[in-house]
Design a protein around this motif. Structure first.
Motif, PDB file in Angstrom:
ATOM      1  N   THR A 380       0.845  -1.191   0.000  1.00 34.74           N
ATOM      2  CA  THR A 380       0.000   0.000   0.000  1.00 34.74           C
ATOM      3  C   THR A 380       0.881   1.241   0.000  1.00 34.74           C
ATOM      4  N   ASN A 382       1.500   5.024   0.736  1.00 33.31           N
ATOM      5  CA  ASN A 382       0.964   6.131   1.515  1.00 33.31           C
ATOM      6  C   ASN A 382       0.638   7.297   0.583  1.00 33.31           C
ATOM      7  N   PRO A 383      -0.412   8.070   0.862  1.00 38.10           N
ATOM      8  CA  PRO A 383      -0.719   9.225   0.017  1.00 38.10           C
ATOM      9  C   PRO A 383       0.486  10.158  -0.108  1.00 38.10           C
ATOM     10  N   THR A 396       6.477   6.599   0.589  1.00 40.43           N
ATOM     11  CA  THR A 396       6.520   5.462   1.519  1.00 40.43           C
ATOM     12  C   THR A 396       5.455   4.433   1.135  1.00 40.43           C
ATOM     13  N   ALA A 397       5.835   3.148   1.267  1.00 40.01           N
ATOM     14  CA  ALA A 397       4.896   2.048   1.022  1.00 40.01           C
ATOM     15  C   ALA A 397       4.895   1.118   2.239  1.00 40.01           C
ATOM     16  N   LYS A 398       3.766   0.489   2.471  1.00 43.88           N
ATOM     17  CA  LYS A 398       3.604  -0.451   3.590  1.00 43.88           C
ATOM     18  C   LYS A 398       3.347  -1.843   3.017  1.00 43.88           C
ATOM     19  N   THR A 427       7.535  -1.175   6.361  1.00 45.25           N
ATOM     20  CA  THR A 427       7.587   0.040   5.542  1.00 45.25           C
ATOM     21  C   THR A 427       8.908   0.139   4.782  1.00 45.25           C
ATOM     22  N   SER A 429      10.793   3.227   2.019  1.00 44.46           N
ATOM     23  CA  SER A 429      10.617   4.582   1.498  1.00 44.46           C
ATOM     24  C   SER A 429      11.814   4.998   0.665  1.00 44.46           C
TER      25      SER A 429
END
Length: 488
Positions: A380, A382-383, A396-398, A427, A429
């Motif tokens: 996912t 992040n916005p 950043t991604a999770k 996470t 990034s």
């Protein structure tokens, strides 16, 4: 006397007087507006022919006038006049006049097949009389206009003359004159600037000539050495591919040689700086082993000579994978997650950089099936908000499961902007500094690890111009949040 029917010629001993305007040399081709007249007697008839300009240029209009006089008291009626001219001169329709009045009876023959044409006008038998007796004097004039055509020979005496029919007979003076000499067309030649010249690499030389004709030759020179020749096209340009062999400054000129129709001209010299020959590059793909569906494998391509600059595009068959900048050690690295088992052909293409040519290579990779027992992952993004040209933003991604490990590759469209290691909290990034404003598609690709499969996510991001505030195409989806970054 008026009933006699004779054919006049140039009588032996007939007087001829030639009057030439300033700068005129009949048959010599000297340019300049130069009227000329010729007067001759035939029996008791006197004729004066005048040409308004005997050295015209192409496109000029000249007027030819014949004046009829008598030296005795016997009258003569003029029935018709045939004005003869070079066929490369075009009669101006409606220009023929007798006594200043349009004739309206013109018979035009543009070319009799011998390089000459004529305009013949006729009228009622008593319309025009030539008289020379006490109380009665008449000297009618016949005139016609001609336009000079581009096919006229240059520097050659072109014959004119006239025939006529009258009540005292007819006269044939088809070559009497004056002659017309068309000057050569003046030309100018220019040579366009040349940039980016390099030893061993063709550069295009372009010369433009005004006053030349299609098919005329232009000679290109490097100092005193002839590089080559080319011909003019319909636009008056000639181009030549020049491949310099020596680096440094070169003085180039373009020369248009003298032709039968136009004068010679030469361009001003231009100085061209020629750089050293491009270095030939090579690119190599490191072997990829242990590739597996759903698992990340590292693709490494190395460019030689090693240096930063240029990009490498990676493909899996016809499918683009990524375009990456070459680092100072000449390498690019990419985490590739195959989607299908079997043999894959990887292609790496180097774009080249200043002074170094591009190159390409391919490699075969065998990809095995994914293990039977695996765990699916989710990634996912992040916005990404507040993105602005020239301003660094953290992307950043999770990844779930959080303890999966592996890496996340971040892309702006097909271009890799960074790679982040997945931390214990799941996470990863990277820093991203947008270079241009507008809408972007940001993708996060998780590599997968061990028995955890790969996954990805993407979102649209609005990048504002420098000084604005960007946004994403996610969130509440409001138009204000999408466009607010560009200001009002």
């Amino acid at each position: 006397m008026t009933s006699r029917a004779i054919t006049r010629g140039v009588a032996a001993g007939a007087a001829t007087t030639l009057t030439v305007g300033a700068l005129t040399l009949l048959g010599g081709g000297v340019a300049g507006a130069a009227p000329a007249s010729i007067t001759w007697n035939d029996g008791n008839s006197r004729f004066t022919r005048t040409i308004s300009n005997t050295t015209p240029a192409v496109g000029d209009t000249v007027t030819v006038t014949t004046k009829f006089d008598r030296t005795s008291w016997v009258d003569e009626f003029i029935y018709n006049v045939k004005d003869r001219h070079p066929s490369c001169l075009t009669y101006v329709p409606g220009s023929a006049k007798m006594g200043g009045s349009p004739t309206n009876t013109d018979e035009v023959n543009a070319d009799e097949g011998n390089g000459t044409g004529y305009v013949r006008s006729s009228w009622g038998v008593t319309s025009w009389v030539v008289q020379n007796r006490p109380g009665f004097h008449a000297s009618p004039e016949y005139s016609a206009d001609y336009k000079v055509g581009p096919n006229c020979p240059r520097g050659t005496a072109l014959t004119t003359g006239m025939d006529y029919g009258g009540s005292l007979g007819s006269g044939n003076y088809g070559t009497k004159g004056p002659t017309i000499s068309i000057g050569k067309t003046s030309t100018t030649t220019t040579l366009a600037p040349v940039t980016g010249a390099r030893v061993g690499v063709p550069s295009t030389l372009t010369a433009t000539v005004t006053g030349g004709a299609v098919g005329d030759t232009v000679e290109f020179r490097d100092a005193a050495t002839t590089i080559g020749t080319a011909t003019l096209d319909a636009a008056g340009t000639a181009t030549l591919a020049w491949t310099p062999t020596v680096r440094g400054g070169h003085t180039l000129t373009a020369r248009f040689p003298d032709t039968a129709f136009a004068t010679a001209s030469q361009s001003a010299p231009i100085t061209v700086q020629v750089a050293e020959q491009n270095v030939t590059s090579a690119i190599a793909l490191a072997p990829v082993s242990g590739a597996q569906v759903g698992r990340a494998s590292t693709i490494i391509a190395t460019v030689t000579p090693t240096a930063a600059g240029g990009t490498v595009e990676l493909r899996d068959g016809a499918t683009p994978l990524a375009t990456l900048p070459v680092t100072a050690d000449g390498k690019v690295s990419y985490q590739w997650v195959p989607a299908a088992a079997g043999t894959h052909t990887l292609t790496a293409t180097f774009s080249g950089r200043d002074g170094v040519t591009g190159s390409t290579t391919t490699g075969q990779v065998s990809v095995s099936e994914a293990p039977a027992s695996t765990t699916d992952s989710t990634t996912t993004l992040n916005p990404v908000g507040g993105t602005t040209v020239g301003k660094a933003t953290t992307v950043t991604a999770k990844v779930n499961p959080a303890n999966a490990g592996g890496t996340v590759t971040f892309k702006d469209g097909g271009t890799v902007i960074g790679t982040g290691q997945v931390g214990p909290d799941g996470t990863a990034s990277t820093a991203w500094t947008p270079a241009t404003a507008g809408q972007r598609t940001i993708t996060a690709e998780y590599s997968g690890k061990d028995t955890v499969n790969s996954s990805s996510d993407q979102e649209s991001v609005i990048v504002a111009p420098s000084g604005g505030t960007g946004g994403t195409d996610g969130g509440d989806g409001s138009l204000g949040s999408l466009l607010g970054g560009f200001g009002s």
